[in-house]
Scaffold this motif. Sequence first.
Motif: not given
Lengths: 278, 345, 457
Positions: A120-121, B322-325, B329-330, B336-337
């Motif tokens: 993710m980075v 910021i992109l990592f977060v 999250a997504i 989870a779904g």
Amino acid sequence: MFRGAPHRRITVRRVLLYLALVTCAAVMLFPFLWTVITSITPEGTLANGPTLLVKDPTLNAYRTLFATLPMWRIVINSFAIAMASVALQLITGSMAGYAFARLSFRGRSVVFGAYLATLMVPLQVLVVPLFIEMKLLSLQDTYFSLLAPSMASALGVFLLKQAIEAVPRELDEAAVIDGASHLRIFTKVIVPLIKPSLATVTILAFMASWNSFLWPLVVIRSPELMTLPLGLSALHGEYTTAWDVVMAGSVVSIVPIAVVFVLAQRHIVAGLAHTGIK
Amino acid sequence: MTPTPASFAAARGSDTNNVITVSAQRDSGQGDRHSRQEDTRLHSHGARRMRPGRRGSGWRNAGWVLVFLLPSAVPLLLFTVIPMLASIWVSLTKWNLISAPTFVAFNNYRRLLTDPTTLDYFLHTGAYIVGYLPLVYIGGLSLAYVLDKKLVARSFFRAAVFLPVITSWVVVALVWQWLLNPAHGVVNTVLGALGLGQPGWWTDPNWAMPSIILASAWKDLGFVMIIMLAGLQSIPGDVQEAATVDGATGWQRFRRVTWPMLSPSTFFVVVISLINGLQVFDQVFVMTGGGPQGATQVVVGQIYNLTFRYGRAGDAAALSWILFVVILAITAGQLAGQRRWVTHA
Amino acid sequence: MKRTRTTLAVAAISGLSLLLGACAQGSASQSGTSSQSSPTGDTSSSSSQSSSESSGSSSESSPAASGSDAPADAVTGDVTYMEFSSNGGHEADLKKIVDAFESANPGIKVTVQTLPYADYFTKLQTAIAGGTAADAFELDYQHFVSYSASGALAPLSDVDPAPYKKSLIDAFNVGGKQFALPESFSDVVLFYNKDLFDKAGVAPPNADWTWADENAAAKKLTDKAKGVWGDYQPISYNEFYKVLAQNGGQFFNADKTAATFASPQGIAAAHQLIDRSGTVMPTAADGAGTPDFDTNLFKSGKLAMWHTGIWMFGALKDVPFNWDIAVEPGNTNKASAMFANSVAVSATSKNAAAAQKWLEFLTSSDAMVTARLASGWELPPISDATKLGAYLDQPKPANRKAVFDALDNAVLPPTIERQQEMQDAIDNALTGAAAGHTKIEDSLPAAEKTVTSLLGG
């Protein structure tokens, strides 16, 4: 499948289907054809778009390509790195996949999450710290440094984890009854059954390594270690570009991957056909 | 042409480590052919719980866990995690790479989060994903469905569809710029002949991202096809036949039988496409360079600019975190779904 | 089992590759080999022995390769030099200069690393960040400012400014310290297709032309039916600061605390750049801005006038029509864009003295002048105009004098530390207006505000 349906309807539908497929294939093959045609056009340029008929086809571009760059060395470099990357990812990825799919341990989902987090980075941000790290370890400008970031891939791990999860546990159980350890189960039971996914990882890893540009650009200095994307980039001159030579380079670049794909994709489909459940 | 790098850079791609935007395959599930697979799994789960812990947790397991995890964990730790941690530190500095960094604490984050253009980069990235994912998935699935049947020269068609996947973005971008040329391109000529409007494609801020989406979806169709093909071939034939016997039409069969059994493949494709799509870079860099006038600039494109062209590596690192977060999250939401959306056979 | 055999094979290959990696240190990290940069194809001679090459010592006392008749106190050492300007056609010229230097200085070995411009600064920045920068490297003028301000360059000692053109040597002098030497320069002139002018019965450009003359001629020469365009001038920052000067505008205010290019003169200058798009000049949709578009257009005889640099002389050697050049027309003033490349010594170099010696040779020696003039590879930055006689005597284009006339009113690009952001802002303002998405009266002042804020650093 169409039992009972009138024969005539199938024919028309089939004809339309083939027409659609041929169109689709033509569209898909088109850019590659353009590349090849430009590469054999004398002083081929992109000026007027693609042409189907070439007046005097010539292999000059290829000759220039091999004269300007040490192409054999470059292709071998890229190929060796890609194959090593594939081998390492297959081994490390399937083993990690086994751990996540078959072994239960505390914090398993956290560790798996950490694996995914490494995806993710973006590379653009990792390149500078990684380069500094290589320099501190005195490993910059070596084959090892080219390989390092692609020795293991969380993507491959994820893929193979899914694959191993689909193998029924009763097969494991059967092996356990016969006294097998985890390692034996892994090599004798699991690995043979996840061939399609291994083939997919092969294609993935090969392509990623083969086309990798930014990291080799940053970490390599010696011409002997140059890889294909770097070499092809150097064909873009300061003020003008010999597009026929660039296209020749693209053709040379595509051929090995095509070969890998053809070899690997047989496993993806054939592997499935051969699995019957015992 | 005056010697600016932009014109040359615009024609070439950079790193393509992220260019594979779909990559997965839930395995063939050799066990799926067994129609009582579900029972078997439950049975073996139960069996496992009752059996004393050969594979229970505990010190005995720890050794195996290490054996199987270390070969991947060590390289990932050394060559990915450490640079990631280092980049957190970089994100707290002001650094132009050619001199020593200066510590500025959370300034970069504050500036990025209050700058309206940051949202633009995320919106452009989102637009890309929203356009790209359905196209490439439906297209790939359709191709897989068609090429699953017995056809003449089936292997040839499959190989043809896969060829764009292995063609470099330099070539693909050139081709699509030519195809979508607003004045003489094939697409606009056809549209004009049909009496439809002729968009400006990559020269028009509103149509530039659709151009990129079209080219990307077209390029990756082959890969989705391969994945979904494997998924399709893993669906047991007897289940399909049973449905036919029950009088289901082709479409009903697809919706009720095929589609749910493809859900693991689909899920995988979606998860990985999102992770990669949120980091899309190569095609944007090569086709439009983020233009026209920044209309297609995506998050990683800006990260690249900040690091290598603007000399603001600290801002770049902050933006990437910021992109990592967002990605985390997504992805977490999707995982989870999974229970609800994916039917494991 | 087939699987095991395949695994073994694969493991063997990877093991071999790893072994290769472990032993084969790249030659560049052992400064002692003689491998040249890749595109010359000379690597075949040195590619095989990278790891077992000569004494990898980088100390000053490496024995002279060709006889030890170097004086005892001569500067010696191995110098690595990174550059971009020879890429794509002039690698052999650079090699000639290197060979001449090495024979004149037997104790110094120069290793060249050439990269395409588009990749060059990515590589240079990371190399400096990682501490692996070459001893000497090339910088174009626009990048020089931020590199010298960041302390990445070593000040050169005891540089004799006499051999160099004064304006050029001064351009790279900051606060009394000489941080780089000018390496070459080039300028932008107006190319024109003589045959097209003759056919249309239009008088060709001369030294007295203004924008009005150029625009009028362009209209007469455009024939869209035949696909012939009258003029081409890129719509970019690199053209804008020049047309601004041609219209008497100022880019910054006197103390460089604010940008002032959106003045009425600036807006008018911008109009000169963007108004021709679509009428006498191809648009972005026609392909303008794509690689080599303008080159191919001119070479195929479909472009009457072309604003581009003298580096294009080589590419136009074999075109079948008559062409010539003229100084670019101005408006209220005459102004021509000049580009200069420089070479500098890295602040972290361990061979600064040897590196400087190499750079001085590269930038002022007769060998360099000969090599450059013979192949038209940019112009030497020397002050002695007589040495450039050979340049003026070459046949095509006939009006080579214009190259030097243009220097009488040369404008260097305005540069700030946040250079690329400024250039992007102005490029966007101009191209957006040219495409009709915004009005230049709005976008240019907005860009000016942006640039002023960038001055804060």
